[in-house]
Write an enzyme that holds these catalytic residues in place. Structure first.
Site, mmCIF file in Angstrom:
data_model
loop_
_atom_site.group_PDB
_atom_site.id
_atom_site.type_symbol
_atom_site.label_atom_id
_atom_site.label_comp_id
_atom_site.label_asym_id
_atom_site.label_seq_id
_atom_site.Cartn_x
_atom_site.Cartn_y
_atom_site.Cartn_z
ATOM 1 N N THR A 187 0.177 -0.977 6.410
ATOM 2 C CA THR A 187 0.259 -1.659 5.129
ATOM 3 C C THR A 187 0.396 -3.147 5.404
ATOM 4 O O THR A 187 0.893 -3.555 6.457
ATOM 5 C CB THR A 187 1.450 -1.149 4.305
ATOM 6 O OG1 THR A 187 1.508 -1.847 3.051
ATOM 7 C CG2 THR A 187 2.770 -1.354 5.026
ATOM 8 N N GLY A 188 -0.065 -3.974 4.479
ATOM 9 C CA GLY A 188 0.051 -5.413 4.659
ATOM 10 C C GLY A 188 -1.222 -6.136 4.279
ATOM 11 O O GLY A 188 -1.908 -5.753 3.321
ATOM 12 N N ARG A 220 -14.531 -5.997 -2.856
ATOM 13 C CA ARG A 220 -13.791 -6.175 -1.604
ATOM 14 C C ARG A 220 -13.115 -4.879 -1.195
ATOM 15 O O ARG A 220 -12.566 -4.156 -2.013
ATOM 16 C CB ARG A 220 -12.760 -7.281 -1.768
ATOM 17 C CG ARG A 220 -11.856 -7.517 -0.546
ATOM 18 C CD ARG A 220 -10.545 -6.775 -0.656
ATOM 19 N NE ARG A 220 -9.604 -7.137 0.415
ATOM 20 C CZ ARG A 220 -8.447 -6.531 0.628
ATOM 21 N NH1 ARG A 220 -8.075 -5.530 -0.146
ATOM 22 N NH2 ARG A 220 -7.646 -6.916 1.598
ATOM 23 N N VAL A 221 -13.145 -4.583 0.089
ATOM 24 C CA VAL A 221 -12.474 -3.411 0.642
ATOM 25 C C VAL A 221 -11.556 -3.883 1.765
ATOM 26 O O VAL A 221 -11.972 -4.650 2.633
ATOM 27 C CB VAL A 221 -13.483 -2.380 1.191
ATOM 28 C CG1 VAL A 221 -12.755 -1.195 1.813
ATOM 29 C CG2 VAL A 221 -14.417 -1.921 0.086
ATOM 30 N N GLY A 222 -10.310 -3.435 1.741
ATOM 31 C CA GLY A 222 -9.358 -3.781 2.786
ATOM 32 C C GLY A 222 -9.295 -2.717 3.859
ATOM 33 O O GLY A 222 -10.198 -1.894 4.013
ATOM 34 N N ASP A 223 -8.193 -2.704 4.574
ATOM 35 C CA ASP A 223 -8.039 -1.776 5.689
ATOM 36 C C ASP A 223 -7.735 -0.356 5.254
ATOM 37 O O ASP A 223 -8.007 0.602 5.984
ATOM 38 C CB ASP A 223 -6.921 -2.248 6.615
ATOM 39 C CG ASP A 223 -5.555 -2.092 5.966
ATOM 40 O OD1 ASP A 223 -5.322 -2.737 4.924
ATOM 41 O OD2 ASP A 223 -4.721 -1.330 6.483
ATOM 42 N N GLY A 281 -4.641 -6.577 4.443
ATOM 43 C CA GLY A 281 -5.722 -5.711 4.893
ATOM 44 C C GLY A 281 -6.878 -6.416 5.555
ATOM 45 O O GLY A 281 -7.520 -5.872 6.462
ATOM 46 N N THR A 303 0.868 -1.169 0.000
ATOM 47 C CA THR A 303 0.000 0.000 0.000
ATOM 48 C C THR A 303 0.904 1.218 0.000
ATOM 49 O O THR A 303 1.922 1.227 0.683
ATOM 50 C CB THR A 303 -0.869 0.050 1.273
ATOM 51 O OG1 THR A 303 -1.642 -1.154 1.374
ATOM 52 C CG2 THR A 303 -1.814 1.240 1.247
#
Length: 293
Positions: free
Chosen positions: A202-203, A178-181, A205, A150
Protein backbone atom coordinates in the site's frame (compact mmCIF):
# COMPACT_ATOMS: atom_id res chain seq x y z
CA UNK A 1 -5.89 -19.85 10.22
CA UNK A 2 -4.92 -16.19 10.15
CA UNK A 3 -5.60 -12.84 8.48
CA UNK A 4 -3.78 -9.53 8.16
CA UNK A 5 -5.02 -6.23 6.70
CA UNK A 6 -3.55 -2.87 5.75
CA UNK A 7 -4.23 0.24 7.82
CA UNK A 8 -6.36 0.58 10.94
CA UNK A 9 -9.64 0.70 9.03
CA UNK A 10 -9.11 -2.92 7.92
CA UNK A 11 -9.94 -4.08 11.47
CA UNK A 12 -13.58 -4.58 10.48
CA UNK A 13 -12.54 -6.74 7.52
CA UNK A 14 -10.20 -8.89 9.61
CA UNK A 15 -12.93 -9.33 12.23
CA UNK A 16 -15.30 -10.37 9.46
CA UNK A 17 -12.73 -12.95 8.32
CA UNK A 18 -12.57 -14.34 11.86
CA UNK A 19 -16.33 -14.90 11.86
CA UNK A 20 -16.36 -16.36 8.35
CA UNK A 21 -13.53 -18.73 9.30
CA UNK A 22 -15.51 -19.91 12.31
CA UNK A 23 -18.30 -20.84 9.89
CA UNK A 24 -15.89 -22.97 7.84
CA UNK A 25 -15.37 -20.68 4.84
CA UNK A 26 -12.22 -20.82 2.72
CA UNK A 27 -9.63 -18.11 2.21
CA UNK A 28 -10.85 -16.76 -1.13
CA UNK A 29 -14.47 -16.48 -0.01
CA UNK A 30 -13.35 -14.75 3.18
CA UNK A 31 -11.27 -12.20 1.27
CA UNK A 32 -14.13 -11.43 -1.12
CA UNK A 33 -16.87 -11.13 1.50
CA UNK A 34 -14.84 -9.21 4.08
CA UNK A 35 -13.53 -6.71 1.57
CA UNK A 36 -16.91 -6.14 -0.08
CA UNK A 37 -18.37 -4.77 3.15
CA UNK A 38 -15.74 -2.05 3.31
CA UNK A 39 -15.59 -1.40 -0.44
CA UNK A 40 -19.31 -0.76 -0.61
CA UNK A 41 -19.46 1.58 2.40
CA UNK A 42 -19.25 5.28 1.51
CA UNK A 43 -17.82 5.98 4.95
CA UNK A 44 -14.76 3.94 4.01
CA UNK A 45 -14.33 5.89 0.79
CA UNK A 46 -12.28 8.51 2.60
CA UNK A 47 -9.56 5.85 2.83
CA UNK A 48 -9.39 5.77 -0.99
CA UNK A 49 -11.39 2.58 -1.33
CA UNK A 50 -14.44 1.71 -3.43
CA UNK A 51 -17.74 3.53 -3.19
CA UNK A 52 -17.17 7.02 -1.86
CA UNK A 53 -13.54 7.04 -2.93
CA UNK A 54 -11.96 10.07 -4.51
CA UNK A 55 -12.78 10.62 -8.20
CA UNK A 56 -10.33 11.18 -11.03
CA UNK A 57 -9.67 14.51 -12.74
CA UNK A 58 -12.86 14.12 -14.74
CA UNK A 59 -14.92 13.60 -11.58
CA UNK A 60 -15.42 9.86 -12.11
CA UNK A 61 -14.76 7.22 -9.46
CA UNK A 62 -12.65 4.50 -11.10
CA UNK A 63 -11.60 1.53 -8.97
CA UNK A 64 -8.77 -0.98 -9.17
CA UNK A 65 -8.92 -4.38 -7.47
CA UNK A 66 -7.20 -7.75 -7.68
CA UNK A 67 -7.27 -11.13 -6.03
CA UNK A 68 -4.60 -13.84 -6.11
CA UNK A 69 -4.64 -17.33 -4.71
CA UNK A 70 -1.54 -19.28 -3.79
CA UNK A 71 -2.42 -21.87 -6.43
CA UNK A 72 -0.50 -21.40 -9.71
CA UNK A 73 -2.23 -19.21 -12.27
CA UNK A 74 -5.09 -18.13 -10.03
CA UNK A 75 -5.29 -14.36 -10.42
CA UNK A 76 -7.92 -11.84 -11.50
CA UNK A 77 -8.00 -8.07 -11.65
CA UNK A 78 -9.95 -5.05 -12.82
CA UNK A 79 -8.63 -1.53 -13.27
CA UNK A 80 -10.18 1.88 -13.96
CA UNK A 81 -13.57 0.21 -13.38
CA UNK A 82 -16.45 2.71 -13.06
CA UNK A 83 -19.85 2.22 -11.47
CA UNK A 84 -19.22 -0.83 -9.27
CA UNK A 85 -19.01 -0.55 -5.49
CA UNK A 86 -17.50 -4.02 -5.02
CA UNK A 87 -14.67 -4.20 -7.59
CA UNK A 88 -12.87 -7.01 -5.76
CA UNK A 89 -15.87 -9.26 -6.39
CA UNK A 90 -15.65 -8.45 -10.10
CA UNK A 91 -11.93 -9.32 -9.99
CA UNK A 92 -12.88 -12.66 -8.41
CA UNK A 93 -15.26 -13.38 -11.29
CA UNK A 94 -12.53 -12.46 -13.78
CA UNK A 95 -10.30 -15.01 -12.06
CA UNK A 96 -12.98 -17.70 -12.10
CA UNK A 97 -14.74 -17.17 -15.42
CA UNK A 98 -12.63 -15.17 -17.88
CA UNK A 99 -9.82 -16.43 -20.06
CA UNK A 100 -8.03 -13.14 -19.39
CA UNK A 101 -6.53 -12.18 -16.04
CA UNK A 102 -7.13 -8.42 -16.12
CA UNK A 103 -9.81 -6.22 -17.63
CA UNK A 104 -9.78 -2.42 -17.61
CA UNK A 105 -12.08 0.55 -18.13
CA UNK A 106 -15.03 0.04 -20.43
CA UNK A 107 -14.06 -3.58 -21.01
CA UNK A 108 -14.14 -4.30 -17.29
CA UNK A 109 -17.51 -2.57 -16.98
CA UNK A 110 -18.94 -4.52 -19.92
CA UNK A 111 -17.77 -7.82 -18.42
CA UNK A 112 -19.20 -6.89 -15.03
CA UNK A 113 -22.56 -6.10 -16.62
CA UNK A 114 -22.52 -9.41 -18.52
CA UNK A 115 -21.97 -11.19 -15.21
CA UNK A 116 -24.98 -9.54 -13.59
CA UNK A 117 -23.38 -6.59 -11.79
CA UNK A 118 -25.21 -3.27 -11.89
CA UNK A 119 -23.18 -0.44 -13.41
CA UNK A 120 -24.31 2.48 -11.29
CA UNK A 121 -24.41 6.15 -12.07
CA UNK A 122 -21.29 7.99 -10.94
CA UNK A 123 -23.38 10.10 -8.55
CA UNK A 124 -24.20 6.95 -6.60
CA UNK A 125 -20.49 6.18 -6.31
CA UNK A 126 -19.63 9.62 -4.93
CA UNK A 127 -19.78 10.65 -1.28
CA UNK A 128 -20.35 14.18 -0.02
CA UNK A 129 -16.76 14.27 1.24
CA UNK A 130 -15.47 13.11 -2.13
CA UNK A 131 -17.57 15.68 -3.96
CA UNK A 132 -16.36 18.47 -1.67
CA UNK A 133 -12.75 17.39 -2.21
CA UNK A 134 -13.28 17.32 -5.97
CA UNK A 135 -14.77 20.81 -5.99
CA UNK A 136 -11.76 22.02 -4.01
CA UNK A 137 -9.49 20.31 -6.53
CA UNK A 138 -11.26 22.06 -9.43
CA UNK A 139 -10.84 25.39 -7.68
CA UNK A 140 -7.16 24.93 -6.88
CA UNK A 141 -6.26 22.64 -9.82
CA UNK A 142 -4.16 20.54 -7.51
CA UNK A 143 -4.78 17.72 -5.05
CA UNK A 144 -4.58 18.53 -1.36
CA UNK A 145 -5.16 14.92 -0.38
CA UNK A 146 -2.17 13.03 1.03
CA UNK A 147 -3.96 9.69 1.11
CA UNK A 148 -2.41 6.70 -0.64
CA UNK A 149 -4.42 4.10 1.22
CA UNK A 150 -5.35 0.71 -0.17
CA UNK A 151 -7.43 -2.00 1.42
CA UNK A 152 -5.24 -5.08 1.39
CA UNK A 153 -6.17 -8.38 3.03
CA UNK A 154 -4.33 -11.72 3.27
CA UNK A 155 -6.15 -14.80 4.56
CA UNK A 156 -4.87 -18.28 5.43
CA UNK A 157 -7.59 -20.90 5.86
CA UNK A 158 -7.83 -24.22 7.71
CA UNK A 159 -6.79 -26.17 4.60
CA UNK A 160 -3.57 -24.22 4.17
CA UNK A 161 -4.81 -22.15 1.23
CA UNK A 162 -3.63 -18.54 1.15
CA UNK A 163 -5.32 -15.70 -0.74
CA UNK A 164 -4.57 -11.99 -0.98
CA UNK A 165 -6.84 -9.24 -2.23
CA UNK A 166 -6.42 -5.50 -2.78
CA UNK A 167 -8.89 -2.75 -3.60
CA UNK A 168 -8.58 1.00 -4.12
CA UNK A 169 -10.19 3.94 -5.86
CA UNK A 170 -6.67 5.03 -6.72
CA UNK A 171 -4.76 8.26 -6.36
CA UNK A 172 -7.19 11.13 -5.75
CA UNK A 173 -7.86 13.17 -8.92
CA UNK A 174 -5.67 10.93 -11.04
CA UNK A 175 -5.69 11.08 -14.83
CA UNK A 176 -8.62 9.07 -16.22
CA UNK A 177 -7.47 5.51 -16.89
CA UNK A 178 -4.52 5.69 -14.50
CA UNK A 179 -3.65 2.36 -12.90
CA UNK A 180 -1.47 2.04 -9.81
CA UNK A 181 0.32 -0.89 -8.26
CA UNK A 182 -2.70 -2.44 -6.55
CA UNK A 183 -4.03 -4.71 -9.33
CA UNK A 184 -0.62 -5.68 -10.68
CA UNK A 185 0.67 -9.12 -9.60
CA UNK A 186 4.00 -8.87 -7.86
CA UNK A 187 3.50 -5.18 -7.17
CA UNK A 188 0.34 -4.66 -5.11
CA UNK A 189 -0.03 -8.33 -4.19
CA UNK A 190 1.45 -11.79 -4.57
CA UNK A 191 0.66 -15.25 -3.23
CA UNK A 192 2.41 -18.59 -3.66
CA UNK A 193 1.44 -21.77 -1.83
CA UNK A 194 4.75 -23.41 -2.72
CA UNK A 195 6.57 -20.49 -1.14
CA UNK A 196 4.09 -20.84 1.72
CA UNK A 197 3.60 -17.09 1.72
CA UNK A 198 1.68 -14.04 0.52
CA UNK A 199 2.29 -10.31 0.64
CA UNK A 200 0.54 -7.04 -0.13
CA UNK A 201 1.55 -3.41 -0.58
CA UNK A 202 0.00 0.00 0.00
CA UNK A 203 1.19 3.55 -0.57
CA UNK A 204 2.30 5.58 -3.57
CA UNK A 205 1.37 3.19 -6.34
CA UNK A 206 3.19 4.96 -9.15
CA UNK A 207 6.44 4.47 -7.25
CA UNK A 208 5.64 1.05 -5.77
CA UNK A 209 5.05 -0.61 -9.14
CA UNK A 210 8.66 0.07 -10.14
CA UNK A 211 9.98 -2.29 -7.45
CA UNK A 212 7.64 -5.36 -7.47
CA UNK A 213 7.85 -5.45 -3.64
CA UNK A 214 5.17 -8.07 -2.98
CA UNK A 215 6.92 -10.59 -5.22
CA UNK A 216 10.24 -9.74 -3.59
CA UNK A 217 8.82 -10.31 -0.10
CA UNK A 218 7.39 -13.70 -1.06
CA UNK A 219 10.64 -14.81 -2.65
CA UNK A 220 12.58 -13.91 0.50
CA UNK A 221 10.09 -15.86 2.58
CA UNK A 222 10.54 -18.79 0.21
CA UNK A 223 14.24 -18.63 1.04
CA UNK A 224 13.45 -18.93 4.74
CA UNK A 225 13.04 -15.38 6.03
CA UNK A 226 10.22 -14.63 8.44
CA UNK A 227 7.42 -12.33 7.22
CA UNK A 228 8.75 -9.50 9.36
CA UNK A 229 12.34 -9.90 8.17
CA UNK A 230 11.28 -10.22 4.54
CA UNK A 231 9.20 -7.03 4.66
CA UNK A 232 11.97 -5.17 6.43
CA UNK A 233 14.58 -6.37 3.93
CA UNK A 234 12.52 -5.18 0.96
CA UNK A 235 11.88 -1.76 2.50
CA UNK A 236 15.56 -1.40 3.28
CA UNK A 237 16.48 -2.38 -0.28
CA UNK A 238 14.08 0.21 -1.72
CA UNK A 239 15.41 2.90 0.61
CA UNK A 240 18.96 2.08 -0.43
CA UNK A 241 18.11 2.16 -4.13
CA UNK A 242 16.16 5.43 -4.24
CA UNK A 243 18.18 7.40 -1.68
CA UNK A 244 17.03 9.25 1.39
CA UNK A 245 15.65 12.34 -0.36
CA UNK A 246 13.44 10.29 -2.69
CA UNK A 247 11.85 7.95 -0.15
CA UNK A 248 8.15 7.48 -0.90
CA UNK A 249 5.21 6.12 1.05
CA UNK A 250 5.02 2.34 1.11
CA UNK A 251 3.73 -0.20 3.60
CA UNK A 252 4.09 -3.96 3.26
CA UNK A 253 2.26 -6.82 4.97
CA UNK A 254 3.05 -10.52 4.74
CA UNK A 255 1.72 -13.82 6.07
CA UNK A 256 3.15 -17.34 5.99
CA UNK A 257 1.62 -20.79 6.36
CA UNK A 258 2.48 -20.85 10.06
CA UNK A 259 0.16 -17.91 10.61
CA UNK A 260 3.09 -15.61 11.29
CA UNK A 261 2.66 -12.00 10.18
CA UNK A 262 5.09 -9.26 9.34
CA UNK A 263 5.02 -5.64 8.21
CA UNK A 264 7.42 -2.83 7.36
CA UNK A 265 7.04 0.69 6.02
CA UNK A 266 8.54 4.07 5.31
CA UNK A 267 5.71 5.80 7.20
CA UNK A 268 3.84 5.14 10.41
CA UNK A 269 1.74 2.19 9.31
CA UNK A 270 -0.98 0.59 11.42
CA UNK A 271 -2.17 -2.84 10.33
CA UNK A 272 -4.57 -5.42 11.76
CA UNK A 273 -4.10 -9.10 12.53
CA UNK A 274 -5.95 -12.17 13.71
CA UNK A 275 -4.85 -15.80 14.12
CA UNK A 276 -6.42 -18.98 15.42
CA UNK A 277 -6.61 -18.84 19.20
CA UNK A 278 -7.17 -15.07 19.37
CA UNK A 279 -10.60 -13.99 20.58
CA UNK A 280 -10.62 -10.88 18.40
CA UNK A 281 -8.55 -9.10 15.78
CA UNK A 282 -6.04 -6.57 17.00
CA UNK A 283 -4.23 -3.54 15.64
CA UNK A 284 -0.46 -3.46 15.37
CA UNK A 285 1.98 -0.76 14.33
CA UNK A 286 4.90 -0.61 11.94
CA UNK A 287 7.27 2.26 12.60
CA UNK A 288 8.85 3.97 9.59
CA UNK A 289 12.12 2.64 8.27
CA UNK A 290 14.19 4.97 6.11
CA UNK A 291 17.70 3.95 7.12
CA UNK A 292 20.23 4.08 4.31
CA UNK A 293 23.30 1.87 4.74
Amino acid sequence: MAAVGTWAFSLAAVERVRRLMAAGNGATHCVQEAMAELENDKETGCFVVGRGGFPNKAGVVQCDAAIMEGLPGRFGAVAALPGVGIPLTVARVVMDKNTHNMLVGEGAAAFAKEQGFSIEDNNDMMSEAGLDAYEEFLENRKSTSKNHDTLGLIVLDHLGNITVGVSTSGAPFKDPGRVGDSPLPGCGLYADNRARAAAGATGDGDKIMCFCPSFHVVQLMKQGLSPADACQSVIQDICHRVGKKDIFEIGLIALNMKGEVGAASTVSFPYTFWARGMEAAEQRQSNPHTHID
